[in-house]
Design a protein around this motif. Structure first.
Motif, PDB file in Angstrom:
ATOM      1  N   ARG A 192     -36.293  -6.919  37.268  1.00  0.00           N
ATOM      2  CA  ARG A 192     -35.775  -5.630  37.781  1.00  0.00           C
ATOM      3  C   ARG A 192     -34.352  -5.441  37.281  1.00  0.00           C
ATOM      4  O   ARG A 192     -34.034  -4.498  36.584  1.00  0.00           O
ATOM      5  CB  ARG A 192     -35.790  -5.620  39.320  1.00  0.00           C
ATOM      6  CG  ARG A 192     -37.070  -5.074  39.905  1.00  0.00           C
ATOM      7  CD  ARG A 192     -37.062  -5.240  41.396  1.00  0.00           C
ATOM      8  NE  ARG A 192     -36.178  -4.283  42.083  1.00  0.00           N
ATOM      9  CZ  ARG A 192     -36.534  -3.040  42.386  1.00  0.00           C
ATOM     10  NH1 ARG A 192     -37.721  -2.600  42.053  1.00  0.00           N
ATOM     11  NH2 ARG A 192     -35.700  -2.232  43.013  1.00  0.00           N
ATOM     12  N   ARG A 202     -35.206  -1.927  36.532  1.00  0.00           N
ATOM     13  CA  ARG A 202     -34.281  -1.168  37.390  1.00  0.00           C
ATOM     14  C   ARG A 202     -32.854  -1.582  37.049  1.00  0.00           C
ATOM     15  O   ARG A 202     -32.089  -1.972  37.936  1.00  0.00           O
ATOM     16  CB  ARG A 202     -34.561  -1.428  38.879  1.00  0.00           C
ATOM     17  CG  ARG A 202     -35.889  -0.951  39.412  1.00  0.00           C
ATOM     18  CD  ARG A 202     -36.055   0.540  39.406  1.00  0.00           C
ATOM     19  NE  ARG A 202     -34.923   1.224  40.025  1.00  0.00           N
ATOM     20  CZ  ARG A 202     -34.638   2.509  39.833  1.00  0.00           C
ATOM     21  NH1 ARG A 202     -35.372   3.236  39.019  1.00  0.00           N
ATOM     22  NH2 ARG A 202     -33.615   3.062  40.430  1.00  0.00           N
ATOM     23  N   LYS A 250     -29.112  -1.689  36.566  1.00  0.00           N
ATOM     24  CA  LYS A 250     -28.177  -1.027  37.486  1.00  0.00           C
ATOM     25  C   LYS A 250     -26.847  -0.751  36.793  1.00  0.00           C
ATOM     26  O   LYS A 250     -26.260  -1.652  36.188  1.00  0.00           O
ATOM     27  CB  LYS A 250     -27.962  -2.019  38.626  1.00  0.00           C
ATOM     28  CG  LYS A 250     -27.463  -1.459  39.878  1.00  0.00           C
ATOM     29  CD  LYS A 250     -27.544  -2.556  40.928  1.00  0.00           C
ATOM     30  CE  LYS A 250     -26.414  -2.403  41.902  1.00  0.00           C
ATOM     31  NZ  LYS A 250     -26.264  -3.562  42.748  1.00  0.00           N
ATOM     32  N   PHE A 267     -28.613   4.435  37.134  1.00  0.00           N
ATOM     33  CA  PHE A 267     -29.654   3.666  36.461  1.00  0.00           C
ATOM     34  C   PHE A 267     -29.096   3.271  35.095  1.00  0.00           C
ATOM     35  O   PHE A 267     -28.416   4.060  34.446  1.00  0.00           O
ATOM     36  CB  PHE A 267     -30.889   4.567  36.307  1.00  0.00           C
ATOM     37  CG  PHE A 267     -31.997   3.955  35.509  1.00  0.00           C
ATOM     38  CD1 PHE A 267     -32.794   2.948  36.059  1.00  0.00           C
ATOM     39  CD2 PHE A 267     -32.262   4.383  34.209  1.00  0.00           C
ATOM     40  CE1 PHE A 267     -33.824   2.381  35.315  1.00  0.00           C
ATOM     41  CE2 PHE A 267     -33.295   3.814  33.476  1.00  0.00           C
ATOM     42  CZ  PHE A 267     -34.073   2.820  34.031  1.00  0.00           C
TER      43      PHE A 267
END
Ligand code: BTN
Length: 267
Positions: A29, A56, A58, A64
């Motif tokens: 992620r 995902r 960060k 994003f």
């Protein structure tokens, strides 16, 4: 592109701290989220978490971060420096000068820095840095330094929102450098600046950062949530905070925010 291989990194790395342990993933992620979980369960400093692809990824301000498979370097490092909390913002600048130096060693590109920690080439963002930390009883417990470097994306790979603001090593040089070679250069440079910071040689980090700053002595606008202010970017103080000269001639110290310039609206 050759996949990232843990053994290959280990065999080329000459660091004492950063990269002592390496965890390499295909999909993850977010390397920052993973490294924070490890740090909270007691993982010692130096651990490197790297992935081919983040689902995902960060960015700063909860954005994003686009991290396509095999096209970049997406990694995070756990650090446990014994320093005052106030000094932790220096790590953004430390990471930026390290990556910038590594890119300039491995390629012929000239990089510029935007406060606090963006790395730009020809005004577009090539690398983003996200520092996250945990505090226990007013002490810094750990810090996770997340670094994302765009390596082989082509212009069409960035969606229309990013196309005018982001770039990659391939777009700028027409070839994709060996990712391991670039990663090793970043890790060596990070270790050397980290040693400097720990031994109190902060001025060297600040000077290297200022030399490459794109908006030094230039007018900027700084956004902090709904608050906005403008002035001339004079430099950084000993904690890496921005020193801003406002139109009334006063000096303001700014600890966080997002810089916009008339030259470049990269966010
Ligand atoms: C920014 O917004 O400029 C910061 C981007 C930071 C991206 C890197 S990629 C590796 C690490 N893992 C994450 O989820 N984010 C950071």
């Amino acid at each position: 592109m050759t996949p990232i291989n843990r053994e290959e990194i280990q065999s080329q790395l000459r660091n004492q701290i950063i990269g002592q342990k390496i965890l390499a993933f295909g999909d993850i992620r977010s390397t920052n989220e993973y490294a924070k979980r490890l740090a909270r369960s007691g993982e010692p400093e130096g651990c490197l978490v790297i992935a081919e692809h983040q689902t995902r990824g960060k960015g700063r301000l909860n954005r994003f971060w686009y991290s396509p498979g095999g096209q970049g370097l997406w990694f995070s490092i756990i650090l446990r420096p014994d320093i005052e909390i106030k000094k932790s913002s220096l790590f953004a600048l430390l990471a930026a000068v390290s990556v910038s130096q590594a890119i300039e060693t491995v390629t012929t590109l000239k990089t510029e820095l935007k406060w606090p920690n963006d790395i730009l080439v020809h005004g577009k963002k090539m690398c983003g840095i996200l520092i996250e930390s945990d505090l226990t009883r007013e002490k810094l417990d750990f810090l996770v330094m997340g670094i994302g470097i765009n390596v082989s994306q082509k212009k069409k790979d960035f969606d229309h929102n990013l196309r005018n603001r982001a770039t990659s090593l391939f777009i700028e040089t027409k070839y994709s450098p060996n990712r391991i070679k670039l990663l090793i250069a970043v890790l060596h440079s990070l270790e050397s600046y980290y040693e400097k910071l720990k031994s109190g040689q902060v001025a060297e980090i600040l000077d290297s950062w200022l030399l490459k700053c794109r908006h030094r002595e230039k007018p900027i606008i700084i956004h902090q949530g709904h608050y906005e202010c403008e002035g001339i970017f004079e430099g950084v103080d000993e904690y890496g905070r921005m020193v801003l000269r406002t139109s009334d001639g006063n000096t303001q110290i700014v600890a966080s925010g997002e810089v916009f310039t008339d030259l470049n609206l990269t966010a």
